[in-house]
Design a protein around this motif. Structure first.
Motif, PDB file in Angstrom:
ATOM      1  N   GLY A  93       4.667   3.426  -9.299  1.00  0.00           N
ATOM      2  CA  GLY A  93       5.151   2.072  -9.503  1.00  0.00           C
ATOM      3  C   GLY A  93       6.185   1.938 -10.597  1.00  0.00           C
ATOM      4  N   ALA A  94       6.511   3.037 -11.295  1.00  0.00           N
ATOM      5  CA  ALA A  94       7.520   2.982 -12.350  1.00  0.00           C
ATOM      6  C   ALA A  94       8.903   2.787 -11.733  1.00  0.00           C
ATOM      7  CB  ALA A  94       7.485   4.262 -13.181  1.00  0.00           C
ATOM      8  N   ALA A  95       9.887   2.487 -12.574  1.00  0.00           N
ATOM      9  CA  ALA A  95      11.254   2.259 -12.094  1.00  0.00           C
ATOM     10  C   ALA A  95      11.742   3.457 -11.294  1.00  0.00           C
ATOM     11  CB  ALA A  95      12.179   2.006 -13.283  1.00  0.00           C
ATOM     12  N   GLY A  96      12.339   3.180 -10.161  1.00  0.00           N
ATOM     13  CA  GLY A  96      12.850   4.253  -9.320  1.00  0.00           C
ATOM     14  C   GLY A  96      11.844   4.798  -8.330  1.00  0.00           C
ATOM     15  N   ASP A  97      10.606   4.316  -8.379  1.00  0.00           N
ATOM     16  CA  ASP A  97       9.578   4.768  -7.436  1.00  0.00           C
ATOM     17  C   ASP A  97       9.956   4.312  -6.026  1.00  0.00           C
ATOM     18  OD1 ASP A  97       7.293   5.435  -6.056  1.00  0.00           O
ATOM     19  OD2 ASP A  97       5.929   4.696  -7.594  1.00  0.00           O
ATOM     20  N   ALA A  98       9.887   5.237  -5.073  1.00  0.00           N
ATOM     21  CA  ALA A  98      10.308   4.937  -3.703  1.00  0.00           C
ATOM     22  C   ALA A  98       9.199   4.322  -2.854  1.00  0.00           C
ATOM     23  CB  ALA A  98      10.816   6.214  -3.029  1.00  0.00           C
ATOM     24  N   TRP A  99       7.999   4.210  -3.413  1.00  0.00           N
ATOM     25  CA  TRP A  99       6.863   3.715  -2.634  1.00  0.00           C
ATOM     26  C   TRP A  99       6.802   2.184  -2.641  1.00  0.00           C
ATOM     27  CZ3 TRP A  99       3.651   6.956   0.087  1.00  0.00           C
ATOM     28  CH2 TRP A  99       3.767   8.321  -0.189  1.00  0.00           C
ATOM     29  N   GLN A 100       6.336   1.619  -1.522  1.00  0.00           N
ATOM     30  CA  GLN A 100       6.178   0.172  -1.396  1.00  0.00           C
ATOM     31  C   GLN A 100       4.683  -0.180  -1.356  1.00  0.00           C
ATOM     32  OE1 GLN A 100       8.236  -1.017   2.167  1.00  0.00           O
ATOM     33  NE2 GLN A 100      10.126   0.035   1.595  1.00  0.00           N
ATOM     34  N   PRO A 101       4.187  -1.038  -2.278  1.00  0.00           N
ATOM     35  CA  PRO A 101       2.772  -1.418  -2.242  1.00  0.00           C
ATOM     36  C   PRO A 101       2.451  -2.263  -1.016  1.00  0.00           C
ATOM     37  CG  PRO A 101       3.961  -2.708  -3.876  1.00  0.00           C
ATOM     38  CD  PRO A 101       4.919  -1.666  -3.388  1.00  0.00           C
ATOM     39  N   VAL A 102       1.324  -1.974  -0.399  1.00  0.00           N
ATOM     40  CA  VAL A 102       0.917  -2.679   0.813  1.00  0.00           C
ATOM     41  C   VAL A 102      -0.347  -3.491   0.586  1.00  0.00           C
ATOM     42  CG1 VAL A 102       0.148  -2.403   3.204  1.00  0.00           C
ATOM     43  CG2 VAL A 102       1.979  -0.949   2.302  1.00  0.00           C
ATOM     44  N   ASP A 103      -1.336  -2.896  -0.101  1.00  0.00           N
ATOM     45  CA  ASP A 103      -2.629  -3.560  -0.243  1.00  0.00           C
ATOM     46  C   ASP A 103      -3.397  -2.924  -1.391  1.00  0.00           C
ATOM     47  OD1 ASP A 103      -4.708  -5.264   0.240  1.00  0.00           O
ATOM     48  OD2 ASP A 103      -5.427  -4.251   2.050  1.00  0.00           O
ATOM     49  N   CYS A 104      -4.462  -3.592  -1.822  1.00  0.00           N
ATOM     50  CA  CYS A 104      -5.353  -3.043  -2.837  1.00  0.00           C
ATOM     51  C   CYS A 104      -6.755  -3.564  -2.584  1.00  0.00           C
ATOM     52  CB  CYS A 104      -4.891  -3.429  -4.239  1.00  0.00           C
ATOM     53  SG  CYS A 104      -5.942  -2.763  -5.564  1.00  0.00           S
ATOM     54  N   THR A 105      -7.715  -2.664  -2.532  1.00  0.00           N
ATOM     55  CA  THR A 105      -9.117  -3.024  -2.335  1.00  0.00           C
ATOM     56  C   THR A 105      -9.957  -2.287  -3.367  1.00  0.00           C
ATOM     57  OG1 THR A 105      -9.404  -1.220  -0.744  1.00  0.00           O
ATOM     58  CG2 THR A 105      -8.790  -3.376   0.141  1.00  0.00           C
ATOM     59  N   SER A 106     -11.239  -2.596  -3.409  1.00  0.00           N
ATOM     60  CA  SER A 106     -12.197  -1.862  -4.238  1.00  0.00           C
ATOM     61  C   SER A 106     -13.136  -1.112  -3.311  1.00  0.00           C
ATOM     62  CB  SER A 106     -12.989  -2.816  -5.136  1.00  0.00           C
ATOM     63  OG  SER A 106     -12.133  -3.442  -6.071  1.00  0.00           O
TER      64      SER A 106
END
Length: 256
Positions: A93-106
């Motif tokens: 998630g840092a600057a320049g990270d190519a990943w896109q967040p989709v979801d978060c669960t526990s």
């Protein structure tokens, strides 16, 4: 592609067929073109369909072919680089990270992941599971599950963090507050689970490259990433620096 009968050869027949097919892909087909069906191909080459399937599976594993839902088997496009070298990446998630967040669960992490977390981690404890996807040239090339224990994001409970992608971004922001000590990475060949296959537009069980990364901070494992790359479109290369590069196919067509 003309008719070619295979002569007796010392190597397995499907392997010789793979070589013949690979040469035909270079000379007779354009990128994205659909191959004839198995019955026609088997008849042209005078082999059993089981032998043909073995050859096609090898070509798919090598990235020469792609099986697409509702389309069939097509000629894969050429590859371009997707860097996963550790020297170019900080926290997810840092600057320049190519990943896109989709979801978060526990959820309770898999046993293998729980073992990589801090030795005091209770295997029955839930962690934050951030799902992300990596897209290059409009094509999904990888899906990731990032496992983050509560101890790594202690202030998250005090933050209004809704569900979905917004919560995923909140977890990633809190994770970056830690000072990273380092990371290690392992790569292995696997098969796509149903959820990963759906996100990557592959069939369940398709070959994938699984890249597992442990992130260290404050003398412990702060997070574990399990990233699944499409093996039919990706390859790994190792440079002098020890970095790993994943290459994947572009969508450009070759002149026929």
């Amino acid at each position: 592609m003309g008719t070619t009968q295979l002569e007796t050869v010392p190597e397995p027949k499907y392997w010789h067929l793979k070589t013949v097919l690979s040469e035909a892909l270079d000379s007779d087909f354009a990128v994205g073109e659909i191959l004839p069906n198995e019955r026609e191909l088997a008849s042209r080459f005078g082999v059993a369909r089981a032998t043909l399937r073995q050859a096609l599976e090898q070509l798919e594993l090598e990235g020469r072919l792609q099986r697409r839902r509702g389309v069939g088997t097509t000629v894969a496009p050429p590859r371009v680089g997707v860097d996963v070298g550790t020297s170019r990446h900080g926290w997810p998630g840092a600057a320049g990270d190519a990943w896109q967040p989709v979801d978060c669960t526990s959820a309770v992490p898999p046993v293998a992941v729980a073992r990589m977390l801090d030795e005091d981690f209770d295997a029955e404890d839930e962690v934050h599971v951030v799902r992300r996807i990596r897209v290059t040239n409009g094509q999904p090339v990888a899906a990731e599950l990032l496992y983050v224990p509560d101890a790594s994001v202690p202030d998250l409970a005090a933050i209004e963090a809704p569900s979905g992608a917004a919560r995923a971004r909140s977890v990633l922001r809190e994770l970056q507050r830690l000072a990273m000590d380092g990371q290690d990475r392992a790569v292995e060949l696997g098969s796509a689970r149903a959820d990963d296959a759906k996100e990557l537009d592959r069939l369940p069980g398709a070959p994938v490259l699984v890249v597992t990364t442990r992130y260290f901070a404050e003398g412990r494992t702060a997070a574990v990433s399990v990233a699944t790359y499409r093996a039919d479109t990706c390859r790994l290369t190792f440079g002098d620096s020890g970095d790993v590069e994943v290459s994947h196919h572009t969508q450009e067509r070759r002149a026929s």
